[in-house]
Design a protein around this motif. Structure first.
Motif, PDB file in Angstrom:
ATOM      1  N   GLY A 169      -4.255   4.070 -11.073  1.00 50.46           N
ATOM      2  CA  GLY A 169      -4.558   5.403 -10.555  1.00 50.46           C
ATOM      3  C   GLY A 169      -3.350   6.054  -9.893  1.00 50.46           C
ATOM      4  O   GLY A 169      -3.104   7.254 -10.069  1.00 50.46           O
ATOM      5  N   LEU A 170      -2.599   5.270  -9.134  1.00 56.35           N
ATOM      6  CA  LEU A 170      -1.388   5.782  -8.494  1.00 56.35           C
ATOM      7  C   LEU A 170      -0.401   6.285  -9.547  1.00 56.35           C
ATOM      8  O   LEU A 170       0.105   7.402  -9.459  1.00 56.35           O
ATOM      9  CB  LEU A 170      -0.729   4.695  -7.647  1.00 56.35           C
ATOM     10  CG  LEU A 170       0.675   5.043  -7.148  1.00 56.35           C
ATOM     11  CD1 LEU A 170       0.607   6.022  -6.002  1.00 56.35           C
ATOM     12  CD2 LEU A 170       1.431   3.799  -6.763  1.00 56.35           C
TER      13      LEU A 170
ATOM     14  N   ASP B 147      -3.532   0.594  -3.064  1.00 61.14           N
ATOM     15  CA  ASP B 147      -3.120  -0.797  -2.886  1.00 61.14           C
ATOM     16  C   ASP B 147      -2.634  -1.321  -4.240  1.00 61.14           C
ATOM     17  O   ASP B 147      -3.426  -1.480  -5.170  1.00 61.14           O
ATOM     18  CB  ASP B 147      -4.307  -1.624  -2.383  1.00 61.14           C
ATOM     19  CG  ASP B 147      -3.943  -3.058  -2.078  1.00 61.14           C
ATOM     20  OD1 ASP B 147      -2.876  -3.539  -2.522  1.00 61.14           O
ATOM     21  OD2 ASP B 147      -4.753  -3.716  -1.388  1.00 61.14           O
ATOM     22  N   LEU B 148      -1.341  -1.579  -4.339  1.00 64.91           N
ATOM     23  CA  LEU B 148      -0.758  -1.995  -5.612  1.00 64.91           C
ATOM     24  C   LEU B 148      -1.206  -3.383  -6.061  1.00 64.91           C
ATOM     25  O   LEU B 148      -0.988  -3.746  -7.217  1.00 64.91           O
ATOM     26  CB  LEU B 148       0.770  -1.927  -5.545  1.00 64.91           C
ATOM     27  CG  LEU B 148       1.347  -0.521  -5.391  1.00 64.91           C
ATOM     28  CD1 LEU B 148       2.862  -0.571  -5.259  1.00 64.91           C
ATOM     29  CD2 LEU B 148       0.920   0.375  -6.526  1.00 64.91           C
ATOM     30  N   SER B 149      -1.859  -4.143  -5.189  1.00 68.29           N
ATOM     31  CA  SER B 149      -2.377  -5.451  -5.613  1.00 68.29           C
ATOM     32  C   SER B 149      -3.687  -5.313  -6.388  1.00 68.29           C
ATOM     33  O   SER B 149      -4.150  -6.265  -7.002  1.00 68.29           O
ATOM     34  CB  SER B 149      -2.581  -6.374  -4.405  1.00 68.29           C
ATOM     35  OG  SER B 149      -3.661  -5.914  -3.606  1.00 68.29           O
TER      36      SER B 149
ATOM     37  N   VAL C  10       0.866  -1.181   0.000  1.00 66.37           N
ATOM     38  CA  VAL C  10       0.000   0.000   0.000  1.00 66.37           C
ATOM     39  C   VAL C  10       0.901   1.229   0.000  1.00 66.37           C
ATOM     40  O   VAL C  10       1.844   1.326   0.782  1.00 66.37           O
ATOM     41  CB  VAL C  10      -0.940   0.012   1.225  1.00 66.37           C
ATOM     42  CG1 VAL C  10      -1.746   1.301   1.286  1.00 66.37           C
ATOM     43  CG2 VAL C  10      -1.865  -1.205   1.179  1.00 66.37           C
ATOM     44  N   VAL C  11       0.606   2.148  -0.903  1.00 70.41           N
ATOM     45  CA  VAL C  11       1.398   3.373  -1.042  1.00 70.41           C
ATOM     46  C   VAL C  11       0.543   4.552  -0.601  1.00 70.41           C
ATOM     47  O   VAL C  11      -0.596   4.701  -1.038  1.00 70.41           O
ATOM     48  CB  VAL C  11       1.850   3.560  -2.511  1.00 70.41           C
ATOM     49  CG1 VAL C  11       2.587   4.879  -2.688  1.00 70.41           C
ATOM     50  CG2 VAL C  11       2.699   2.385  -2.965  1.00 70.41           C
ATOM     51  N   GLU C  12       1.109   5.385   0.259  1.00 66.81           N
ATOM     52  CA  GLU C  12       0.450   6.605   0.726  1.00 66.81           C
ATOM     53  C   GLU C  12       1.108   7.793   0.035  1.00 66.81           C
ATOM     54  O   GLU C  12       2.310   7.995   0.173  1.00 66.81           O
ATOM     55  CB  GLU C  12       0.611   6.749   2.243  1.00 66.81           C
ATOM     56  CG  GLU C  12       0.021   5.625   3.059  1.00 66.81           C
ATOM     57  CD  GLU C  12      -1.490   5.664   3.144  1.00 66.81           C
ATOM     58  OE1 GLU C  12      -2.064   6.767   2.963  1.00 66.81           O
ATOM     59  OE2 GLU C  12      -2.084   4.607   3.378  1.00 66.81           O
TER      60      GLU C  12
END
Length: 131
Positions: free
Chosen positions: A74-75, A65-67, A49-51
């Motif tokens: 979107g990230l 959530d990269l999964s 998970v990237v914030e």
């Protein structure tokens, strides 16, 4: 109240076209200055998970959530548009960027797409290979 004869005339079409071209050149340069020297510099997380900080995620979602494929896309779209020079290596991963690029390039603006593909032949070749 000033009469309509005292208002400034509308810009001539040639002047307007020149102003638009200048604005576009400045917009491109904004993204060019943010680019890393090489895609090898992109060591962002490949999973988890990237914030994102608020200067990138100012308009909504801050946690990705990269999964989850949609969140991953979107990230990357957000970081490509809003990330500063120092953000790109921290949040983008070279392998993921290359994997996502054929679809991601359709989700980012034309200027972002062109700047990245002009700078990195690996991205342009991924596009041709996927076609």
């Amino acid at each position: 109240m000033p009469s309509s004869s005292q208002q400034h005339p509308a810009p001539a079409p040639r002047d307007l076209a020149g102003a638009v071209a200048e604005d576009l050149a400045l917009y491109r340069e904004k993204f060019r200055r943010r680019l890393p020297e090489s895609l090898d510099e992109l060591h962002g997380p490949p999973q988890g998970v990237v914030e994102l900080p608020l200067h990138m995620a100012w308009s909504g979602m801050t946690s990705y959530d990269l999964s989850k494929p949609r969140q991953r896309m979107g990230l990357y779209r957000t970081v490509l548009h809003e990330g500063l020079h120092d953000d790109l290596p921290r949040y983008l991963n070279q392998d993921l960027l290359l994997q996502l690029w054929p679809v991601l390039r359709t989700l980012v603006g034309r200027t972002v797409r062109t700047v990245w593909e002009d700078a990195f032949s690996q991205l342009a070749s991924r596009t041709r290979a996927a076609a």
